[in-house]
Write an enzyme that holds these catalytic residues in place. Structure first.
Site, PDB file in Angstrom:
ATOM      1  N   GLY A 117       0.773  -1.248   0.000  1.00 31.10           N
ATOM      2  CA  GLY A 117       0.000   0.000   0.000  1.00 31.10           C
ATOM      3  C   GLY A 117       0.798   1.287   0.000  1.00 31.10           C
ATOM      4  O   GLY A 117       0.333   2.298  -0.516  1.00 31.10           O
ATOM      5  N   GLU A 129       3.440   4.034   6.172  1.00 26.15           N
ATOM      6  CA  GLU A 129       2.227   3.232   6.015  1.00 26.15           C
ATOM      7  C   GLU A 129       1.230   4.009   5.155  1.00 26.15           C
ATOM      8  O   GLU A 129       1.230   5.244   5.174  1.00 26.15           O
ATOM      9  CB  GLU A 129       1.688   2.954   7.441  1.00 26.15           C
ATOM     10  CG  GLU A 129       0.325   2.348   7.585  1.00 26.15           C
ATOM     11  CD  GLU A 129       0.194   0.922   7.101  1.00 26.15           C
ATOM     12  OE1 GLU A 129       0.599   0.674   5.950  1.00 26.15           O
ATOM     13  OE2 GLU A 129      -0.349   0.086   7.828  1.00 26.15           O
ATOM     14  N   ASP A 130       0.395   3.301   4.406  1.00 25.32           N
ATOM     15  CA  ASP A 130      -0.600   4.001   3.593  1.00 25.32           C
ATOM     16  C   ASP A 130      -1.766   4.505   4.439  1.00 25.32           C
ATOM     17  O   ASP A 130      -2.144   5.661   4.362  1.00 25.32           O
ATOM     18  CB  ASP A 130      -1.112   3.110   2.440  1.00 25.32           C
ATOM     19  CG  ASP A 130      -1.642   1.748   2.899  1.00 25.32           C
ATOM     20  OD1 ASP A 130      -1.505   1.406   4.098  1.00 25.32           O
ATOM     21  OD2 ASP A 130      -2.200   1.012   2.061  1.00 25.32           O
ATOM     22  N   ASP A 158      -6.115   1.921  10.112  1.00 25.96           N
ATOM     23  CA  ASP A 158      -7.550   1.719  10.323  1.00 25.96           C
ATOM     24  C   ASP A 158      -7.743   1.264  11.768  1.00 25.96           C
ATOM     25  O   ASP A 158      -7.861   2.074  12.673  1.00 25.96           O
ATOM     26  CB  ASP A 158      -8.044   0.686   9.300  1.00 25.96           C
ATOM     27  CG  ASP A 158      -9.538   0.407   9.403  1.00 25.96           C
ATOM     28  OD1 ASP A 158     -10.206   1.014  10.247  1.00 25.96           O
ATOM     29  OD2 ASP A 158     -10.047  -0.430   8.625  1.00 25.96           O
ATOM     30  N   LYS A 167      -7.722   6.629   9.965  1.00 24.35           N
ATOM     31  CA  LYS A 167      -9.184   6.618  10.140  1.00 24.35           C
ATOM     32  C   LYS A 167      -9.616   6.981  11.551  1.00 24.35           C
ATOM     33  O   LYS A 167     -10.817   7.120  11.805  1.00 24.35           O
ATOM     34  CB  LYS A 167      -9.746   5.251   9.741  1.00 24.35           C
ATOM     35  CG  LYS A 167      -9.758   5.040   8.230  1.00 24.35           C
ATOM     36  CD  LYS A 167     -10.512   3.780   7.847  1.00 24.35           C
ATOM     37  CE  LYS A 167     -10.460   3.566   6.352  1.00 24.35           C
ATOM     38  NZ  LYS A 167     -10.959   2.222   5.976  1.00 24.35           N
ATOM     39  N   PHE A 219     -14.141   2.924   2.807  1.00 25.25           N
ATOM     40  CA  PHE A 219     -13.040   2.182   2.201  1.00 25.25           C
ATOM     41  C   PHE A 219     -12.468   3.020   1.063  1.00 25.25           C
ATOM     42  O   PHE A 219     -13.177   3.414   0.142  1.00 25.25           O
ATOM     43  CB  PHE A 219     -13.483   0.803   1.703  1.00 25.25           C
ATOM     44  CG  PHE A 219     -12.310  -0.106   1.513  1.00 25.25           C
ATOM     45  CD1 PHE A 219     -11.749  -0.766   2.604  1.00 25.25           C
ATOM     46  CD2 PHE A 219     -11.732  -0.268   0.269  1.00 25.25           C
ATOM     47  CE1 PHE A 219     -10.632  -1.581   2.453  1.00 25.25           C
ATOM     48  CE2 PHE A 219     -10.615  -1.089   0.095  1.00 25.25           C
ATOM     49  CZ  PHE A 219     -10.074  -1.739   1.183  1.00 25.25           C
ATOM     50  N   ASP A 261      -5.538  -0.315  -2.359  1.00 24.60           N
ATOM     51  CA  ASP A 261      -6.244  -1.190  -3.288  1.00 24.60           C
ATOM     52  C   ASP A 261      -7.545  -1.706  -2.716  1.00 24.60           C
ATOM     53  O   ASP A 261      -7.773  -1.695  -1.513  1.00 24.60           O
ATOM     54  CB  ASP A 261      -5.385  -2.422  -3.594  1.00 24.60           C
ATOM     55  CG  ASP A 261      -5.331  -3.386  -2.403  1.00 24.60           C
ATOM     56  OD1 ASP A 261      -4.964  -2.937  -1.301  1.00 24.60           O
ATOM     57  OD2 ASP A 261      -5.690  -4.570  -2.559  1.00 24.60           O
ATOM     58  N   ARG A 319      -4.734   0.603  -7.338  1.00 27.82           N
ATOM     59  CA  ARG A 319      -3.533   1.151  -6.692  1.00 27.82           C
ATOM     60  C   ARG A 319      -2.910   2.274  -7.507  1.00 27.82           C
ATOM     61  O   ARG A 319      -2.261   3.159  -6.959  1.00 27.82           O
ATOM     62  CB  ARG A 319      -2.465   0.058  -6.527  1.00 27.82           C
ATOM     63  CG  ARG A 319      -2.765  -0.983  -5.484  1.00 27.82           C
ATOM     64  CD  ARG A 319      -1.494  -1.781  -5.174  1.00 27.82           C
ATOM     65  NE  ARG A 319      -1.780  -3.040  -4.487  1.00 27.82           N
ATOM     66  CZ  ARG A 319      -1.974  -3.161  -3.175  1.00 27.82           C
ATOM     67  NH1 ARG A 319      -1.921  -2.112  -2.406  1.00 27.82           N
ATOM     68  NH2 ARG A 319      -2.230  -4.330  -2.645  1.00 27.82           N
TER      69      ARG A 319
HETATM   70  P1  IMP Z   1      -5.297  -1.897  10.273  1.00 21.96           P
HETATM   71  O1  IMP Z   1      -4.384  -3.029  10.629  1.00 21.96           O
HETATM   72  O2  IMP Z   1      -6.728  -2.203  10.569  1.00 21.96           O
HETATM   73  O3  IMP Z   1      -4.846  -0.569  10.872  1.00 21.96           O
HETATM   74  O4  IMP Z   1      -5.286  -1.764   8.706  1.00 21.96           O
HETATM   75  C1  IMP Z   1      -4.165  -1.284   8.036  1.00 21.96           C
HETATM   76  C2  IMP Z   1      -4.007  -1.870   6.654  1.00 21.96           C
HETATM   77  O5  IMP Z   1      -5.254  -2.245   6.093  1.00 21.96           O
HETATM   78  C3  IMP Z   1      -3.417  -0.834   5.731  1.00 21.96           C
HETATM   79  O6  IMP Z   1      -2.030  -1.018   5.605  1.00 21.96           O
HETATM   80  C4  IMP Z   1      -4.114  -1.086   4.425  1.00 21.96           C
HETATM   81  O7  IMP Z   1      -3.355  -1.968   3.627  1.00 21.96           O
HETATM   82  C5  IMP Z   1      -5.412  -1.749   4.783  1.00 21.96           C
HETATM   83  N1  IMP Z   1      -6.545  -0.787   4.766  1.00 21.96           N
HETATM   84  C6  IMP Z   1      -7.195  -0.252   5.820  1.00 21.96           C
HETATM   85  N2  IMP Z   1      -8.169   0.581   5.441  1.00 21.96           N
HETATM   86  C7  IMP Z   1      -8.120   0.602   4.087  1.00 21.96           C
HETATM   87  C8  IMP Z   1      -8.873   1.310   3.078  1.00 21.96           C
HETATM   88  O8  IMP Z   1      -9.781   2.123   3.326  1.00 21.96           O
HETATM   89  N3  IMP Z   1      -8.515   1.060   1.787  1.00 21.96           N
HETATM   90  C9  IMP Z   1      -7.511   0.198   1.435  1.00 21.96           C
HETATM   91  N4  IMP Z   1      -6.785  -0.464   2.345  1.00 21.96           N
HETATM   92  C10 IMP Z   1      -7.094  -0.277   3.657  1.00 21.96           C
HETATM   93 MG    MG Z   2      -3.932  -3.214   1.400  1.00 19.69          MG
END
Ligand code: IMP
Ligand code: MG
Length: 182
Positions: free
Chosen positions: A54, A109-110, A113, A141, A161, A168, A174
């Site tokens: 990402g 990091e992208d 969440d 987020k 999302f 992606d 992407r």
């Molecule tokens: P977390 O572990 O829940 O914080 O999620 C982080 C990872 O989930 C990120 O590195 C993204 O790859 C993916 N992710 C979370 N939200 C989104 C979104 O809205 N679009 C695309 N990828 C997401």
């Molecule tokens: Mg991803």
């Protein structure tokens, strides 16, 4: 882009609204680069570690805005698969080959969440002896429990999302130069 080029770029699929434009992203990445350059100005061993896949576009743009000597490495973690909800199960598929010992490490990091990805990964990186370990995420987020808070956040993201600029959905979108909702 050519007339109809965008439709072609989306492969006939429809997206929601554009959440952050090309110009907004570019301006914010430039600011982040300046802040990071200032924060690490006395550092000559900065290691920027991108979380694949990402962060690949964000990282490529960000490092070009950092006016310091630095090295780049990557980490591959996967948690989502084709779902739009975090599975909570973070697999580490590739560990940075670079030594982190005695280095200032900046993880890129992208999007944060639930924060699960960082919560799982940061202790593993910390255990490798960096002098400092910080996170720069393009999007956040601000979900409850999304601790620890990254030091640098590009934009607070709506709880939708998002795709594009590296993000992606099931590997699609992407390559879009802006960030849109699905
Ligand atoms: P977390 O572990 O829940 O914080 O999620 C982080 C990872 O989930 C990120 O590195 C993204 O790859 C993916 N992710 C979370 N939200 C989104 C979104 O809205 N679009 C695309 N990828 C997401
Ligand atoms: Mg991803």
């Amino acid at each position: 882009m050519e007339p109809g080029g965008e439709e072609k770029q989306l492969g006939g699929r429809k997206l929601g609204r554009v959440v952050f434009t090309v110009e907004q992203v570019r301006a914010r990445v430039r600011e982040l680069g300046a802040e990071i350059s200032d924060a690490y100005r006395t550092e000559d061993r900065l290691l920027v570690v991108g979380l694949l896949k990402g962060s690949f576009i964000f990282l490529a743009d960000l490092v070009r805005e950092i006016a310091l000597p630095l090295h780049v490495d990557f980490l591959v973690a996967a948690s989502y698969g084709a779902s739009t909800v975090s599975s909570g199960d973070v697999r580490l598929l590739y560990d940075p080959a670079s030594s982190l010992e005695g280095r200032a490490v900046l993880v890129v990091e992208d999007i944060v969440d639930s924060g699960t990805t960082l919560k799982r990964l940061l202790p593993r990186l910390q255990a490798r002896g960096p002098t400092s370990l910080e996170v720069c995420t393009l999007l956040h987020k601000r979900v409850d429990g999304g601790e620890p808070a990254p030091r640098w956040v590009g934009f607070d993201a709506p709880n939708e999302f998002l795709v594009g600029y590296g993000l992606d959905h099931a590997e699609d979108f992407r390559h879009l130069p802006y960030i849109a909702s699905l």
